[in-house]
Each structure stands twice: as C-alpha cells, then as structure tokens.
Write an enzyme that holds these catalytic residues in place. Structure first.
Site, PDB file in Angstrom:
ATOM      1  CG  ASP A 171      10.204  47.821  -4.689  1.00  0.00           C
ATOM      2  OD1 ASP A 171       9.998  47.179  -5.733  1.00  0.00           O
ATOM      3  OD2 ASP A 171      10.569  49.010  -4.691  1.00  0.00           O
ATOM      4  CB  CYS A 180      -0.906   0.012   1.229  1.00  0.00           C
ATOM      5  SG  CYS A 180      -2.076  -1.350   1.257  1.00  0.00           S
ATOM      6  CG  ASP A 214      15.570  47.012  -5.683  1.00  0.00           C
ATOM      7  OD1 ASP A 214      16.303  47.554  -6.518  1.00  0.00           O
ATOM      8  OD2 ASP A 214      14.641  47.601  -5.087  1.00  0.00           O
ATOM      9  CB  THR A 218      15.427  52.012  -3.566  1.00  0.00           C
ATOM     10  OG1 THR A 218      16.636  52.647  -3.962  1.00  0.00           O
ATOM     11  CG2 THR A 218      14.478  53.035  -2.974  1.00  0.00           C
TER      12      THR A 218
END
Length: 724
Positions: A617, A376, A420, A422
């Site tokens: 962002d 099984c 990134d 900023t």
C-alpha cells in the site's frame, strides 16, 4: 566559482533519441555545465550551471540553435508540460518556434520536403521527354537545396562533438553520388531523408499527444464559491488551497480536494482506468480530472494545480520517458561504435574491391557510398525509446504508472509477485466482528479502553476498533504515554491503568496467560479473523476479532498472474491460521507472522528464485518495496503510492498488477520486433548492395524505411489494452 543552479529550457525540434544524444553531447562540452538532462517527450533540457551568468545561458542557447533546434528558457524549476500543439492528431516538434502551433503539413520541414518532392518528380517527368543534359541540373538543384540545411547541421554537430551523425553520412553519400554523375539518385536520397525526418516529427508529435491528452483531462473553468454563496468562474490554475468549488453534474472535478457537501457517483476512469463510478460523500477525497456523474457537490481544494494528481501523473510520465532501460543503454553504447566502424567498412568497400574483385573505381565508390547510407544507426537507436515511450503512455492512460524504462523492463521479467495483505489483497477496511471479554469484564469496557489507546492512530485495525466504539456510543477515556512496539502492540496509560493492544504472539512472548480466552483464538483465526489481545496491567482484558474482506477482484488478479506464469505469495503479520484462511480464499500461498524486518528477509529469499515484484500500500511496506526487483504501490493516487515505489496501480485493483506485467511484456516484445526490423533490413540491403542488386536510394530506405517502420510499430502500443 558560483554555487551551481538548475536551469531549464524547452527545446523544440527534437524528434528521436538521436536528437537527445546530439543535444546532450553538444551542451556537455560547454564550460561550467554539469548534470545535463534532456527529455525527449517533454522537449526539455535541464542542467546545472556553475557560473557565467547571462553569457553562459547565451552560449547554451547558441549551441542548441547551431544544431537546428530552438531553446526557450523556462522560468522556475520542476516538471514542464509538453508544448501545446493544438489538437492531438499528430503535431510534430518543429525547427521554427513559429511552427509550435502549426499542423505538421505546414511546418518548415514539410515545406522543404514538398519542394524537394516537386523538384525530383518534376525532373523525373521531364526526363521522359527531355535529354539528360537538361534534366540533370534539376536533380543537382534538388540535391543542393537539401544539402544546405543538412550540411550546416552536420558541420555544427561535428564541432559539437558528434562527427559521425546521420547528417554527416547522408551528406557525404549525396555529394559522392553527385560527383560520380549519379545526381538523380543523390536527389532521391536527400528526398527520402527529408521525408524520414518529417515522419519522425509526426511520430514524435503523436507520442507527445498521449501526454497532452492527460493534461486535457483538466476542465478549462472552475466555479469557485464566494462568501455570499454565489460562484465565480476562473481557471483551475488560479485555485488556492482552502478554496471551495462547486462541481455540477457532468462537470470534471477541477482540483484534488475533499467533499464538504453533497453526494454523487464519481467516474474516476479518465485518471485511474477504473470503469465503475464510485459513490463519494462528505469527507471523501476526489481527484482532479474525474467526472461528477449525478449530484452537485462542494469540494474544498487540498492541493494547488501544480501539485494535483493530473500534474503529478504528467510529471511522472515525462520523467519516466527520460529514464533509459538497460536495453536502451546497451543499444546507445553499441551505436557509438557502430557508426565509425561502418564508415571504416564503407571505406574498405571503396578501396579493396578494385584490387581483390576487379571492380571499377566508379562501381566501388558507388557501392561504398550505399554502404555508408546503410550504416546510419537512426532506426536502431530509436527502436527502444519509441517503444518505451508508447508503453509508458499507454499505461498512464489506464492508471498504470511506471517510473521509467528500467522498471518497465524488469516488471515483465519477474517470476514471483509478493503481496502485502492489508490494503493490498484486502479492502483495507477491517471491521470488528466479535468482542470477547475476560471473565468479570464487559465488551463495552474492552472496546472503550482499547479505543482510548488507539485514538489518533491511522492503522486500519485501530480505525476499525474506533468505529465500533463510536457505533456503540462509547465515550473513550484519554490516554497518556503512548508507545508502539513495532509489528506487535501499542501501549498507553488509560484511567491510571496500563493498557496494551497487541497480537496474540506479543501476549505469548510477554508470558501473559489468556485462560479461557486461549481456546477461542484458533477458532477465530481459522475463520480468517485477525485477533487483537487487550491486556490491562499485564492481565487479559479481552479479545477483539476483526475481519478485512479480500478485494472483489483479488482472486481474479492472482489467477491472471498465474496465467502469465507468475507465482504469487502473500506476506502478512497475521498469525499462520488467519493468513492461511485468507490465502486459501484468494488462491495463493501465505507467509505469515512476519514483522517488517521479516518481510525484508523474505523478499531476499524469494529473489533467489528469480526477480520479485513486491506489491504494497506504499505506507508500511517501504523497506520491502525497495528490496524487491520492482516495487508496486496500490494507493489510489496518494502521495506515497506515486513516490515510494517503482510503479503504482491507481485503479487500486489487484488485476492491475497482472496488467502491468502484460504491458511490460508487450513493450519488450515491441522492442525486440523493432531491433529485428532495424538490423534485419540493414543486413538484407547490405548484402544486395555489395552484390550490385540495389543502389543508393534503396540504401537510404534501409534506414529511413526502418525508422518509419519501428516508429509506427511502437505507436501501436498506444492502443494497448489488457485482455481482461
């Protein structure tokens, strides 16, 4: 043929990945059905119906009912919260719809298991004082009682395209044992199988409780303000966009909105995992489910209840649990071949040993039936999705959203993290630190004309220039003919003059000599400042220096990634000197002077050294997020943060990226443990069964026991917490 339409049902009774496969195969075989999606955690079936009207809908519901589940059609499309099951202490999926609000110990499966247990234990006790001829019928009765529902389901599954189901294997083994006079073991087999199913139900209910806990963050009552200044209590679901609500100290915020009046410390930890309350005042956004700590505030509703942050998180988690990881897809493909192959091995174990090893036919049949039970695949099939569901739920509780098992698996395999700058490594709230006018010009003139160009812009540098102009009380002249040069400058006509606000690189490429201002550039940039050059009719007007401070936890976040063995790189459009200064303060390397297209190419170069996680962002970084192996958005619950990338860090902290990696690795370690347990137990019991050391009921333990162990191991992930 009619145009396809999307139809959704809640399917009650599904408790493991095998259930999902059974429902999917059964429904896919019906005519006019396409794009079948079954979500275990949401207990939801969605499909495209090509035609047939009510008859087709009834056919789907009848097919599901034949498998032992109950389908209830849901009006409308879209994500559906899991069925309410009362307190979150471990309710299960249920066969009987009346069981939906019933504790697991009072469900139909629990009653069947209890009856079988009483019969088996009673027969065992009676066998101590009574002859076998009197107790044997009790074991047969227990076997027969269990085989009626399980046998009916096995036949329905065979007709629906799943002939090699766990029910088929168990019923075959139990019947075979009864035929050869091993009714006692047959009864124990069906009891253990029923107990295993019950435990799977409990485990599924516990996993769903994690999602229900998210829904529980919403308050039951909101106080809507009437025009006369009074309040009226109503359910948050009845709030409309534009309504004004009063949130008292200690209340949960009932909606996504903006504060119109008042100031308070807002505890967002229930939603984002951020433990420190944040100060919020007029004009600031608040999110549903957060807690108002001290002052009364009035909040204007900006999102309907079905679209607020909590609802979106629930929908994302539910959809994520339905998304299968590559490991899970491999296991599922493997299990399709495993079961029929194992049945063939069991048949060979019955037919060959009497001729090759001199076994009796009774011994050979008995051991062949045990091999059948060992075959099984339940424990193996559930090993991956159980761990993935727990990992995704644990992450959601801590503000870490991952869109599916595939993304969760890839995050932990990453070798490089690209940030990134900023709004990701920095606060995203730069401020003007210096204004240097050209000879014969004033700082106020530079700011006023630059502010005129930047009016209406949402860019962080533009907002900083506008804020400085407002602080100095400057009146901004109107601008016409606004145009943007991507990654370089913004140009407009202000007071009849052509004003350009751009990077030093743009001024250099345009061939504009900066005169004495050129000597100031290296000093400002070495100090980590971003410098905007303001030109008037292609002549220098002045420099605006801005600085965006690194996040408080940026250095700790990068250090945590390094401790996990990952290399961190900052990608920025700033000049090399500014990028190097900021990167040095945080402790990572910098790739500077990158335009959006350059970032995309840089991600391609980084991927040559291994899988790359890109963190941005979610606003300006969409191409790079999509190009990376995994895109992670930091956006505090904004639309873009929840929708653009593969994962989102709601707490808006750099350490959240390391937490994602740690969660992924913990989840994949759990998956490996589960697969090892599932296969290892089967291998051990296969050897002992063929050697005659163990019999039928230990064989069913090899599957039921393994299923319980891997499920309990997966549930450990619900208590996962980052080390830092």
């Amino acid at each position: 043929m009619d145009a396809a339409r999307r139809v959704t049902w809640r399917v009650e009774g599904m408790d493991c990945a095998a259930c999902v496969a059974k429902v999917t195969r059964a429904v896919e075989r019906l005519p006019g059905i396409a794009a079948v999606e079954v979500n275990l955690m949401a207990e939801r079936l969605a499909l495209d119906l090509g035609g047939g009207g009510a008859e087709a809908l009834e056919a789907v519901e009848a097919q599901i009912a034949a498998l032992g589940y109950r389908a209830t059609r849901i009006d409308g499309d879209g994500p559906v919260a899991p069925a309410s099951a009362g307190p979150t202490h471990g309710h299960a999926g249920h066969d009987d719809p009346a069981d939906a609000a019933t504790p697991w110990w009072a469900t139909g499966k629990a009653r069947l298991t209890g009856l079988l247990g009483a019969l088996v234990l009673g027969a065992q006790a009676a066998s101590l004082v009574l002859p076998d001829s009197l107790t044997y019928p009790l074991f047969l009765a227990a076997t027969a009682i269990a085989l009626v529902p399980f046998g009916r389901r096995a036949l329905a599954l065979a007709r629906a395209g799943s002939p090699f189901s766990i029910e088929t294997l168990m019923c075959t083994a139990a019947l075979g044992a009864a035929v050869i006079g091993a009714a006692e073991e047959a009864a124990v087999v069906v009891l253990l199988f029923a107990t295993g199913e019950l435990l799977e139900n409990v485990a599924a209910g516990s996993a769903r409780a994690g999602i229900r806990a998210l829904a529980g963050l919403m308050p039951r009552v909101a106080l809507r303000l009437r025009p006369d200044g009074g309040t009226e209590p109503l359910a948050p679901e009845r709030l409309a966009i534009g309504d004004l609500v009063l949130v008292r100290p200690g209340d949960r915020v009932p909606c996504d909105g903006v504060i119109e009046e008042g100031r308070s410390a807002i505890d967002e930890s229930p939603v984002t995992g951020e433990s420190v309350p944040v100060s919020r005042g007029r004009g600031d956004a608040v999110i549903a489910g957060s807690i108002n700590a001290d002052g009364a505030i009035r909040v204007r509703v900006t999102r309907a209840a079905a679209d607020n942050t909590i609802a979106r998180i629930i929908a994302l988690v539910e959809e994520a649990t339905a998304s299968r990881a590559p490991t899970q897809r491999f296991i599922e493909r493997f299990s399709r071949w495993w079961t029929p192959a194992a049945m063939a091995v069991a048949l060979l174990a019955v037919l060959l040993p009497p001729f090759l090893l001199g076994w009796t036919w009774e011994t050979s049949l008995y051991r062949g039936l045990a091999v059948l039970l060992i075959a099984c695949p339940c424990a193996l099939v559930i090993s991956v999705p159980a761990a993935m569901a727990s990992g995704l739920s644990a992450g959601a509780r801590r503000g870490l959203l991952v869109k599916g098992g595939a993304a969760l698996e890839r995050i932990g395999a990453a070798r490089i993290v690209a940030f990134d700058k900023t709004g990701t490594l920095t606060e995203g709230r730069p401020r003007v630190t210096a204004v240097l006018p050209a000879p014969g010009r004033s700082a106020e003139e530079v700011l006023a004309l630059a502010g005129g160009v930047e009016q209406g812009s949402a860019h962080p540098l533009a907002r900083a220039i506008l804020a400085e102009a407002a602080q100095r009380g400057l009146s901004l002249p109107p601008a016409r003919g606004l145009a943007a040069i991507a990654g370089r400058a913004v140009v407009a006509t202000v007071a009849g003059r052509r004003i350009t606000v751009g990077s030093p690189r743009h001024a250099a490429e345009a061939g504009v000599p900066l005169g004495g201002l050129a000597a100031e550039l290296p000093r400002l940039e070495t100090e980590g400042m971003t410098v905007a050059v303001v030109l008037i009719d292609d002549a220098p007007l002045g420099l605006v220096a801005l600085r965006d401070e690194p996040r408080a936890d940026a250095r700790a976040g990068v250090a945590a990634l390094a401790a996990l063995g990952l290399r961190s790189v900052m990608l920025t459009g700033d000049n090399a000197r500014t990028g190097a200064a900021i990167a040095a303060s945080i402790g990572l390397e910098a790739k500077a002077e990158l335009l959006p297209g350059d970032k995309l190419r840089e991600i391609g170069h980084l991927r040559q050294d291994g899988p790359v996680v890109m963190v941005g962002d979610g606003i300006n970084d969409a191409p790079a997020l999509a190009a990376a192996s995994v895109g992670v958005a930091m956006g505090g619950g904004t639309d873009v943060a929840l929708e653009t990338a593969d994962a989102a860090v709601l707490k808006d902290r750099v350490t959240g990226v390391a937490e994602l990696v740690s969660l992924s690795r913990a989840t994949m370690a759990n998956v490996r443990q589960n697969v090892a347990v599932a296969i290892g137990l089967k291998a051990v019991f296969l050897a002992t069964t063929l050697a005659g050391v163990t019999g039928l009921w230990p064989a069913i333990l090899a599957d039921t026991g393994a299923t319980v162990l891997v499920t309990l191991n997966a549930l450990r992930l619900l208590r996962w917490a980052p080390r830092w």
